[in-house]
Design a protein around this motif. Structure first.
Motif, PDB file in Angstrom:
ATOM      1  N   CYS A   1     -17.640   5.464  -7.051  1.00 51.35           N
ATOM      2  CA  CYS A   1     -17.041   5.940  -5.821  1.00 51.35           C
ATOM      3  C   CYS A   1     -17.398   4.978  -4.698  1.00 51.35           C
ATOM      4  N   VAL A   2     -16.449   4.672  -3.851  1.00 51.72           N
ATOM      5  CA  VAL A   2     -16.716   3.804  -2.708  1.00 51.72           C
ATOM      6  C   VAL A   2     -16.363   4.543  -1.443  1.00 51.72           C
ATOM      7  N   GLU A   3     -16.936   4.102  -0.360  1.00 45.28           N
ATOM      8  CA  GLU A   3     -16.618   4.711   0.931  1.00 45.28           C
ATOM      9  C   GLU A   3     -15.170   4.448   1.263  1.00 45.28           C
ATOM     10  N   MET A   4     -14.463   5.482   1.734  1.00 45.80           N
ATOM     11  CA  MET A   4     -13.062   5.325   2.069  1.00 45.80           C
ATOM     12  C   MET A   4     -12.911   4.287   3.178  1.00 45.80           C
ATOM     13  N   SER A   5     -12.000   3.379   2.974  1.00 45.48           N
ATOM     14  CA  SER A   5     -11.803   2.310   3.938  1.00 45.48           C
ATOM     15  C   SER A   5     -10.686   2.670   4.902  1.00 45.48           C
ATOM     16  N   HIS A   6     -10.884   2.343   6.189  1.00 45.15           N
ATOM     17  CA  HIS A   6      -9.833   2.549   7.182  1.00 45.15           C
ATOM     18  C   HIS A   6      -8.921   1.329   7.236  1.00 45.15           C
ATOM     19  N   ASN A   7      -9.262   0.293   6.502  1.00 44.43           N
ATOM     20  CA  ASN A   7      -8.449  -0.907   6.436  1.00 44.43           C
ATOM     21  C   ASN A   7      -7.539  -0.778   5.228  1.00 44.43           C
ATOM     22  N   ARG A   8      -6.246  -0.508   5.495  1.00 46.86           N
ATOM     23  CA  ARG A   8      -5.316  -0.234   4.403  1.00 46.86           C
ATOM     24  C   ARG A   8      -5.212  -1.403   3.447  1.00 46.86           C
TER      25      ARG A   8
ATOM     26  N   ARG B   1       1.578  -8.737 -14.101  1.00 48.20           N
ATOM     27  CA  ARG B   1       2.543  -9.058 -13.055  1.00 48.20           C
ATOM     28  C   ARG B   1       3.184  -7.801 -12.485  1.00 48.20           C
ATOM     29  N   GLN B   2       3.495  -6.838 -13.354  1.00 46.76           N
ATOM     30  CA  GLN B   2       4.085  -5.597 -12.894  1.00 46.76           C
ATOM     31  C   GLN B   2       3.091  -4.809 -12.040  1.00 46.76           C
ATOM     32  N   LEU B   3       1.840  -4.799 -12.461  1.00 46.92           N
ATOM     33  CA  LEU B   3       0.823  -4.073 -11.699  1.00 46.92           C
ATOM     34  C   LEU B   3       0.643  -4.675 -10.310  1.00 46.92           C
ATOM     35  N   LYS B   4       0.714  -5.981 -10.201  1.00 46.54           N
ATOM     36  CA  LYS B   4       0.591  -6.626  -8.888  1.00 46.54           C
ATOM     37  C   LYS B   4       1.771  -6.248  -7.988  1.00 46.54           C
ATOM     38  N   LYS B   5       2.956  -6.137  -8.569  1.00 47.07           N
ATOM     39  CA  LYS B   5       4.125  -5.723  -7.782  1.00 47.07           C
ATOM     40  C   LYS B   5       3.943  -4.302  -7.261  1.00 47.07           C
ATOM     41  N   TRP B   6       3.388  -3.455  -8.111  1.00 43.47           N
ATOM     42  CA  TRP B   6       3.205  -2.061  -7.710  1.00 43.47           C
ATOM     43  C   TRP B   6       2.095  -1.885  -6.683  1.00 43.47           C
ATOM     44  N   PHE B   7       0.961  -2.489  -6.911  1.00 40.29           N
ATOM     45  CA  PHE B   7      -0.238  -2.127  -6.160  1.00 40.29           C
ATOM     46  C   PHE B   7      -0.645  -3.105  -5.053  1.00 40.29           C
ATOM     47  N   LEU B   8      -0.068  -4.300  -5.027  1.00 40.21           N
ATOM     48  CA  LEU B   8      -0.534  -5.301  -4.072  1.00 40.21           C
ATOM     49  C   LEU B   8      -0.214  -4.932  -2.627  1.00 40.21           C
ATOM     50  N   ASN B   9       0.999  -4.454  -2.375  1.00 38.13           N
ATOM     51  CA  ASN B   9       1.404  -4.177  -0.991  1.00 38.13           C
ATOM     52  C   ASN B   9       1.888  -2.742  -0.790  1.00 38.13           C
ATOM     53  N   ASN B  10       1.434  -1.851  -1.640  1.00 38.54           N
ATOM     54  CA  ASN B  10       1.835  -0.450  -1.520  1.00 38.54           C
ATOM     55  C   ASN B  10       0.607   0.445  -1.513  1.00 38.54           C
TER      56      ASN B  10
ATOM     57  N   ALA C   1      -7.397  -3.644   2.703  1.00 37.49           N
ATOM     58  CA  ALA C   1      -8.613  -3.744   1.883  1.00 37.49           C
ATOM     59  C   ALA C   1      -8.595  -2.696   0.774  1.00 37.49           C
ATOM     60  N   MET C   2      -8.133  -1.489   1.083  1.00 35.49           N
ATOM     61  CA  MET C   2      -8.062  -0.429   0.082  1.00 35.49           C
ATOM     62  C   MET C   2      -7.027  -0.770  -0.974  1.00 35.49           C
ATOM     63  N   GLN C   3      -5.896  -1.352  -0.556  1.00 40.89           N
ATOM     64  CA  GLN C   3      -4.873  -1.742  -1.508  1.00 40.89           C
ATOM     65  C   GLN C   3      -5.412  -2.803  -2.471  1.00 40.89           C
ATOM     66  N   GLU C   4      -6.167  -3.739  -1.931  1.00 39.68           N
ATOM     67  CA  GLU C   4      -6.749  -4.783  -2.779  1.00 39.68           C
ATOM     68  C   GLU C   4      -7.744  -4.175  -3.756  1.00 39.68           C
ATOM     69  N   TYR C   5      -8.507  -3.204  -3.287  1.00 35.21           N
ATOM     70  CA  TYR C   5      -9.485  -2.544  -4.148  1.00 35.21           C
ATOM     71  C   TYR C   5      -8.787  -1.787  -5.280  1.00 35.21           C
ATOM     72  N   LEU C   6      -7.693  -1.084  -4.944  1.00 37.01           N
ATOM     73  CA  LEU C   6      -6.937  -0.348  -5.956  1.00 37.01           C
ATOM     74  C   LEU C   6      -6.285  -1.300  -6.946  1.00 37.01           C
TER      75      LEU C   6
ATOM     76  N   VAL D   1       0.760   3.936 -14.167  1.00 34.65           N
ATOM     77  CA  VAL D   1       1.939   4.326 -13.411  1.00 34.65           C
ATOM     78  C   VAL D   1       1.510   4.494 -11.961  1.00 34.65           C
ATOM     79  N   PRO D   2       2.280   3.967 -10.993  1.00 33.95           N
ATOM     80  CA  PRO D   2       1.903   4.129  -9.591  1.00 33.95           C
ATOM     81  C   PRO D   2       2.200   5.562  -9.127  1.00 33.95           C
ATOM     82  N   LEU D   3       1.287   6.100  -8.331  1.00 33.88           N
ATOM     83  CA  LEU D   3       1.452   7.448  -7.794  1.00 33.88           C
ATOM     84  C   LEU D   3       1.570   7.378  -6.276  1.00 33.88           C
ATOM     85  N   ILE D   4       2.373   8.248  -5.714  1.00 34.70           N
ATOM     86  CA  ILE D   4       2.530   8.298  -4.263  1.00 34.70           C
ATOM     87  C   ILE D   4       1.157   8.488  -3.618  1.00 34.70           C
ATOM     88  N   GLY D   5       0.873   7.729  -2.579  1.00 35.88           N
ATOM     89  CA  GLY D   5      -0.422   7.771  -1.931  1.00 35.88           C
ATOM     90  C   GLY D   5      -0.868   9.173  -1.546  1.00 35.88           C
ATOM     91  N   ASN D   6      -2.133   9.480  -1.802  1.00 34.92           N
ATOM     92  CA  ASN D   6      -2.764  10.760  -1.477  1.00 34.92           C
ATOM     93  C   ASN D   6      -2.211  11.927  -2.286  1.00 34.92           C
TER      94      ASN D   6
END
Length: 202
Positions: free
Chosen positions: A3-10, A55-64, A12-17, A32-37
C-alpha cells in the motif's frame, strides 16, 4: 506491491499504476482497465480484450486514470471473497498453505488461487460459480471509494502459476457450519460442492 500513500499528483499515480500493471503482466496475469475509483470495466468487450501485452497496457494506463482489473478466467485464477475477518481466518486455517495472495479492501478479504486445470466430478466450471466476483477482480494498488487496495502482509502478489490450486471442498465445512439447513448427511460430494456454490452466490 504494498500500500502506498495516495498521491495528489495524478500523473505520478498513473505512472505508479502503469508500473504495477506491467508487473502483473510479467507474472502471468491478463488485465482489464477499470474506470477510476470504481470496479467497472472501462472497455466494453473486456472479457475478450483483457491483455498482458505491454504495448496495450501502456496505451491503457499511461495517460488514463484507470484502476487495474484482473481477468480471472484468462489469468487462470480463482478469487474467494470474505466480508468477515473471523470467517476469513477460519478459512485460512483449513488451507495448510501460504502459497496464496490475499487482497485487502475496505470491507473484505479476497483470496487468490490458481484455477483447477481439470473439472471436479461432473461439475461444469465449478470454480467460476464459486468466484462470485463476476469474471474480474480489482487489483492493488487500485483505489475504490478513496480506499487503496493492498496485499495482506505475508500474502503478497505471486506469479499466477505459483498460486495454490483452489479446491472448493475447503469451503464445505465453513458453509455447512453457517448454513446447516443446506446440507444433509447422505449428500454426495458433488452435491455438497454445488450447495457451496449456491450459498456463496446468494
Amino acid at each position: 506491491m504494498g500500500c502506498v500513500e495516495m498521491s495528489h499528483n495524478r500523473s505520478a499515480m498513473q505512472e505508479y499504476l502503469l508500473d504495477a500493471a506491467l508487473q502483473y503482466a510479467e507474472l502471468g496475469y491478463c488485465l482489464v482497465p477499470l474506470i477510476g475509483n470504481t470496479e467497472k470495466p472501462a472497455i466494453k468487450n473486456w472479457t475478450q480484450e483483457a491483455s498482458n501485452d505491454l504495448r496495450q497496457l501502456k496505451k491503457w494506463f499511461l495517460n488514463n486514470n484507470y484502476n487495474i482489473g484482473i481477468a480471472m478466467r484468462k489469468s487462470g485464477i480463482v478469487a474467494v471473497d470474505f466480508n468477515n475477518k473471523k470467517t476469513a481466518r477460519e478459512f485460512y486455517s483449513r488451507l495448510g498453505t501460504n502459497n496464496i495472495s490475499i487482497v485487502v479492501t475496505r470491507k473484505s478479504f479476497k483470496f487468490w488461487f490458481r484455477a483447477p486445470e481439470n473439472e471436479m466430478g461432473n461439475t461444469s466450471n465449478i470454480f467460476s460459480d464459486i468466484r462470485r466476483l463476476g469474471d474480474h477482480v480489482v487489483a492493488p494498488p487500485s483505489i475504490v471509494r478513496r480506499f487503496q487496495y493492498f496485499f495482506a502482509e505475508g500474502f503478497p502478489l505471486r506469479k499466477s502459476g505459483d498460486l495454490e490450486v483452489f479446491n472448493p471442498a475447503c469451503l464445505h465445512p465453513i458453509v455447512q457450519k453457517n448454513c446447516p439447513k443446506n446440507f444433509s448427511s447422505d449428500m454426495s460430494e458433488h452435491d455438497a460442492l454445488r450447495k457451496v456454490c449456491d450459498v456463496l452466490n446468494r
